[in-house]
Scaffold this active site. Structure first.
Site, PDB file in Angstrom:
ATOM      1  N   ASP A  25      -2.057  28.776 -21.241  1.00 39.40           N
ATOM      2  CA  ASP A  25      -2.182  29.666 -22.387  1.00 39.40           C
ATOM      3  C   ASP A  25      -3.526  29.487 -23.086  1.00 39.40           C
ATOM      4  OD1 ASP A  25      -1.370  31.562 -24.227  1.00 39.40           O
ATOM      5  OD2 ASP A  25      -0.360  30.117 -25.520  1.00 39.40           O
ATOM      6  N   GLY A  28      -7.303  34.406 -23.626  1.00 37.83           N
ATOM      7  CA  GLY A  28      -7.766  35.479 -24.501  1.00 37.83           C
ATOM      8  C   GLY A  28      -8.364  34.958 -25.792  1.00 37.83           C
ATOM      9  N   ARG A  38     -11.455  39.750 -23.363  1.00 35.62           N
ATOM     10  CA  ARG A  38     -10.363  38.911 -22.867  1.00 35.62           C
ATOM     11  C   ARG A  38     -10.499  38.592 -21.379  1.00 35.62           C
ATOM     12  NH1 ARG A  38      -5.784  38.188 -25.814  1.00 35.62           N
ATOM     13  NH2 ARG A  38      -4.534  38.092 -23.900  1.00 35.62           N
ATOM     14  N   HIS A  42     -10.016  35.048 -18.859  1.00 36.61           N
ATOM     15  CA  HIS A  42      -9.226  34.882 -17.632  1.00 36.61           C
ATOM     16  C   HIS A  42     -10.113  34.412 -16.479  1.00 36.61           C
ATOM     17  CE1 HIS A  42      -5.776  36.527 -19.591  1.00 36.61           C
ATOM     18  NE2 HIS A  42      -6.304  37.726 -19.751  1.00 36.61           N
ATOM     19  N   GLU A  72       6.702  39.798 -18.401  1.00 33.20           N
ATOM     20  CA  GLU A  72       6.327  40.390 -19.685  1.00 33.20           C
ATOM     21  C   GLU A  72       4.849  40.781 -19.729  1.00 33.20           C
ATOM     22  OE1 GLU A  72       9.981  38.041 -20.125  1.00 33.20           O
ATOM     23  OE2 GLU A  72       7.990  37.526 -19.350  1.00 33.20           O
ATOM     24  N   TRP A  74       3.245  42.451 -17.709  1.00 38.97           N
ATOM     25  CA  TRP A  74       3.033  43.833 -17.264  1.00 38.97           C
ATOM     26  C   TRP A  74       2.881  44.774 -18.460  1.00 38.97           C
ATOM     27  CZ3 TRP A  74       1.474  44.453 -12.573  1.00 38.97           C
ATOM     28  CH2 TRP A  74       1.974  43.663 -11.525  1.00 38.97           C
ATOM     29  N   ARG A  76       0.993  44.272 -21.034  1.00 44.09           N
ATOM     30  CA  ARG A  76      -0.334  44.166 -21.634  1.00 44.09           C
ATOM     31  C   ARG A  76      -1.151  45.433 -21.332  1.00 44.09           C
ATOM     32  NH1 ARG A  76      -2.558  37.927 -21.225  1.00 44.09           N
ATOM     33  NH2 ARG A  76      -0.809  36.973 -22.361  1.00 44.09           N
ATOM     34  N   LEU A 136      -0.385  18.635  -1.404  1.00 43.78           N
ATOM     35  CA  LEU A 136       0.095  19.282  -2.615  1.00 43.78           C
ATOM     36  C   LEU A 136       0.615  20.687  -2.313  1.00 43.78           C
ATOM     37  CD1 LEU A 136       0.167  19.462  -5.824  1.00 43.78           C
ATOM     38  CD2 LEU A 136      -2.086  20.530  -5.605  1.00 43.78           C
ATOM     39  N   ARG A 199       6.427  26.741 -27.421  1.00 40.47           N
ATOM     40  CA  ARG A 199       7.569  27.467 -26.868  1.00 40.47           C
ATOM     41  C   ARG A 199       7.447  27.480 -25.343  1.00 40.47           C
ATOM     42  NH1 ARG A 199       4.515  31.434 -29.625  1.00 40.47           N
ATOM     43  NH2 ARG A 199       3.333  32.801 -28.223  1.00 40.47           N
ATOM     44  N   GLU A 212       9.967  16.384 -19.132  1.00 38.83           N
ATOM     45  CA  GLU A 212       9.236  15.958 -20.322  1.00 38.83           C
ATOM     46  C   GLU A 212       8.264  17.072 -20.699  1.00 38.83           C
ATOM     47  OE1 GLU A 212       9.825  13.162 -22.039  1.00 38.83           O
ATOM     48  OE2 GLU A 212      11.444  12.737 -20.614  1.00 38.83           O
TER      49      GLU A 212
END
Length: 253
Positions: A25, A28, A38, A42, A72, A74, A76, A136, A199, A212
């Site tokens: 997060d 932007g 923005r 990215h 969600e 989509w 934007r 990995l 959140r 954790e």
């Protein structure tokens, strides 16, 4: 010894998280703070993905799951969505030689059929080219949300029950886990969210029941290798009880 090397030297190799999930997060806001658009944020965030993937591989993390694009997202502005889709396809193609060199396996989680054809083809190509890799596993969550994933699992189980292939009485936690996008993987030990928000944003809700959680104010493009090691050090200083008492954990009961 550099500051990063000093921090890495403090890590306990026997207590490394096997599976790290990340909510990336702040792209932007990072761009806005510098007077950029923005999409520049990215693009810069792609460099952080590169660094985090390499360090995860170097440290012996087995699974790294990145929340790259939610269902969600989509909603934007179309221009931003188009830029993100282009960057995802471009970045995976650019990174493929190094991913192969580092034995990194690509896995895709989410409603991938919604991804535009060009980006989807590049993603599938990278997944197929790295299918043999044994280091990995890099899970990219694209057009993903946890509620979508759980709904899809419920549909699968309902169909099996309707066809007489599954007794509803036999459905348990393992049955549900086996029908999620992460089937066959261990649940995340550590979930890191950058950007200063506290959140989960509809991400791996089933899988992080005992993960954790680590939150940092660093915006994703600014999330450094040192920040990542700090998160793992914090993880290693926690006592994971899984519902037991501290005495039970210490006595391995």
């Amino acid at each position: 010894m550099t500051p990063l090397e000093h921090k890495i030297s403090q890590l306990d190799p026997d207590r490394m998280p096997v599976h790290v999930a990340m909510i990336m997060d702040g792209n932007g806001r990072w761009a806005k703070s510098k007077g950029f658009v923005r999409s520049d944020g990215h693009a810069e965030g792609v460099s952080t993905v590169h660094r985090v993937t390499k360090l995860s591989s170097d440290l012996g993390v087995k699974y790294l799951t990145l929340y790259a694009f939610s269902t969600e997202n989509w909603n934007r502005p179309q221009e931003e969505v188009d830029t993100l889709m282009y960057l995802i396809g471009w970045a995976i193609e650019r990174e493929l030689p190094e991913l192969l060199a580092n034995n990194v396996k690509i896995n895709l989680l989410g409603d991938i059929e919604r991804i535009p054809e060009d980006a989807r083809k590049r993603l599938f190509f990278a997944r197929n080219e790295t299918a043999h890799c044994t280091g990995l596993q890099l899970n990219m969550c694209l057009s993903y949300s946890s509620r979508w994933e759980i709904t899809e699992a419920a549909r699968k189980l309902a169909s099996l029950a309707a066809e007489g292939k599954l007794d509803p009485a036999d459905i348990n936690e393992q049955t549900i886990s086996d029908n999620l996008s992460t089937a066959g993987m261990p649940d995340p030990d550590l979930l890191i969210r950058t950007g200063g928000e506290y959140r989960i944003s509809n991400y791996l809700l089933w899988q992080i029941a005992y993960s954790e959680l680590y939150f940092t104010n660093a915006l994703w493009p600014d999330f450094s290798d040192e920040d990542y090691v700090d998160a793992i050090l914090d993880f290693q200083n926690r006592e994971r009880r899984f519902g037991k008492t501290s005495d039970q954990v210490r006595n391995n009961n």
